[in-house]
Design a protein around this motif. Structure first.
Motif, PDB file in Angstrom:
ATOM      1  N   HIS A  36     -12.301  24.447  -5.123  1.00  0.00           N
ATOM      2  CA  HIS A  36     -13.365  24.346  -6.012  1.00  0.00           C
ATOM      3  C   HIS A  36     -13.541  22.977  -6.156  1.00  0.00           C
ATOM      4  O   HIS A  36     -12.912  21.986  -6.501  1.00  0.00           O
ATOM      5  CB  HIS A  36     -12.593  24.622  -7.536  1.00  0.00           C
ATOM      6  N   THR A  37     -14.768  22.714  -5.929  1.00  0.00           N
ATOM      7  CA  THR A  37     -15.275  21.265  -6.029  1.00  0.00           C
ATOM      8  C   THR A  37     -16.811  21.092  -6.622  1.00  0.00           C
ATOM      9  O   THR A  37     -17.241  22.179  -7.240  1.00  0.00           O
ATOM     10  CB  THR A  37     -15.333  20.883  -4.402  1.00  0.00           C
ATOM     11  N   GLY A  38     -17.526  20.023  -6.494  1.00  0.00           N
ATOM     12  CA  GLY A  38     -18.581  19.991  -7.089  1.00  0.00           C
ATOM     13  C   GLY A  38     -18.506  18.837  -8.231  1.00  0.00           C
ATOM     14  O   GLY A  38     -17.697  18.704  -8.941  1.00  0.00           O
ATOM     15  N   LYS A  39     -19.967  18.535  -8.848  1.00  0.00           N
ATOM     16  CA  LYS A  39     -19.935  17.587  -9.791  1.00  0.00           C
ATOM     17  C   LYS A  39     -19.885  18.547 -11.259  1.00  0.00           C
ATOM     18  O   LYS A  39     -19.573  17.547 -12.229  1.00  0.00           O
ATOM     19  CB  LYS A  39     -21.181  16.778  -9.771  1.00  0.00           C
ATOM     20  N   ALA A 172     -13.771  18.866   6.323  1.00  0.00           N
ATOM     21  CA  ALA A 172     -12.587  19.430   7.106  1.00  0.00           C
ATOM     22  C   ALA A 172     -11.760  20.679   6.255  1.00  0.00           C
ATOM     23  O   ALA A 172     -11.509  21.851   6.704  1.00  0.00           O
ATOM     24  CB  ALA A 172     -11.626  18.630   7.710  1.00  0.00           C
ATOM     25  N   LEU A 173     -11.605  20.317   5.018  1.00  0.00           N
ATOM     26  CA  LEU A 173     -11.032  21.306   3.918  1.00  0.00           C
ATOM     27  C   LEU A 173     -11.793  22.355   3.828  1.00  0.00           C
ATOM     28  O   LEU A 173     -11.345  23.404   3.630  1.00  0.00           O
ATOM     29  CB  LEU A 173     -10.589  20.388   2.915  1.00  0.00           C
ATOM     30  N   ILE A 174     -12.941  22.282   3.408  1.00  0.00           N
ATOM     31  CA  ILE A 174     -14.158  23.218   3.334  1.00  0.00           C
ATOM     32  C   ILE A 174     -14.157  24.194   4.365  1.00  0.00           C
ATOM     33  O   ILE A 174     -14.359  25.521   4.204  1.00  0.00           O
ATOM     34  CB  ILE A 174     -15.523  22.672   3.090  1.00  0.00           C
ATOM     35  N   GLU A 175     -14.085  23.549   5.500  1.00  0.00           N
ATOM     36  CA  GLU A 175     -14.240  24.471   6.907  1.00  0.00           C
ATOM     37  C   GLU A 175     -13.056  25.335   7.046  1.00  0.00           C
ATOM     38  O   GLU A 175     -13.106  26.558   7.419  1.00  0.00           O
ATOM     39  CB  GLU A 175     -14.400  23.399   8.099  1.00  0.00           C
ATOM     40  N   ALA A 176     -11.900  24.675   6.532  1.00  0.00           N
ATOM     41  CA  ALA A 176     -10.470  25.352   6.614  1.00  0.00           C
ATOM     42  C   ALA A 176     -10.499  26.389   5.704  1.00  0.00           C
ATOM     43  O   ALA A 176      -9.565  27.489   5.800  1.00  0.00           O
ATOM     44  CB  ALA A 176      -9.392  24.397   6.945  1.00  0.00           C
TER      45      ALA A 176
END
Length: 202
Positions: A36-39, A172-176
């Motif tokens: 979970h990411t984003g502003k 890299a985390l998003i890709e994984a």
């Protein structure tokens, strides 16, 4: 029924059949890496929603908070007071760098939190581990993203879910990851001078 109702019923029946055909092909299960990411607001809130689902299903789970310090939060108080038998809760951070103003200490605390997280993830009895705000620790290079990605790929038990939250998730985390959600900021009361409030932010 009216012509509109007939058309609607026929359209929904067609959608239902198509959906059931798609769902019939989805038979695999696996432990997911979820980011979970984003502003936008809601990254940790959504992750805690999944933790509470695990609790409701009596699935052992755990939380490691990487940045948040001693300030009490509703979710921590609820889990520790009512669900400590099924959900471990570890607040390992001391606040953001601009609060501690001690990078070496921040790195030390992040490493301790990651060591705790690895122990929890390795435990096959624990079905979900939330790494709250770990993306912040990765962004400031308190932790090595390659080490985190490698660990999740090679040591996470097959059926364990791991949720990682925080802004600016590393590519890299998003890709994984298996599932990535980016919270988009459209409007926030902070910009209108309204402070963080109990029951909304904590």
């Amino acid at each position: 029924m009216s012509d509109d109702s007939d058309r609607h019923a026929a359209k929904m029946a067609k959608k239902k059949a198509a959906r059931e055909k798609i769902m019939a092909t989805k038979t695999d299960e696996k432990g997911l890496v979820i980011v979970h990411t984003g502003k936008g607001k809601g990254k940790s809130s959504a992750a805690f929603g999944m933790i509470f689902r695990c609790i409701a299903h009596e699935m052992p789970c755990a939380v490691v908070q990487f940045i948040k310090g001693g300030m009490g939060t509703g979710e921590r108080e609820l889990i520790q007071s009512h669900f400590a038998d099924i959900c471990q809760f570890h607040t390992m951070g001391e606040g953001f760098t601009w609060e501690t103003q001690n990078r070496d200490r921040d790195i030390e605390m992040a490493r301790a939190a990651w060591d705790k997280a690895k122990d929890l993830i390795r435990d096959p009895e624990i079905r979900m581990v939330l790494l709250d705000e770990i993306n912040i620790a990765l962004r400031y290079d308190y932790l090595d993203v390659d080490e985190v990605v490698e660990f999740l790929a090679t040591e996470k038990p097959e059926m364990t879910h791991v949720v990682l939250t925080g802004r600016n998730a590393n590519d890299a985390l998003i890709e994984a990851a298996d599932l990535v959600t980016e919270m988009e900021l459209v409007k926030h009361p902070f910009r209108a001078g309204i402070k963080a409030q109990i029951g909304v932010e904590y």
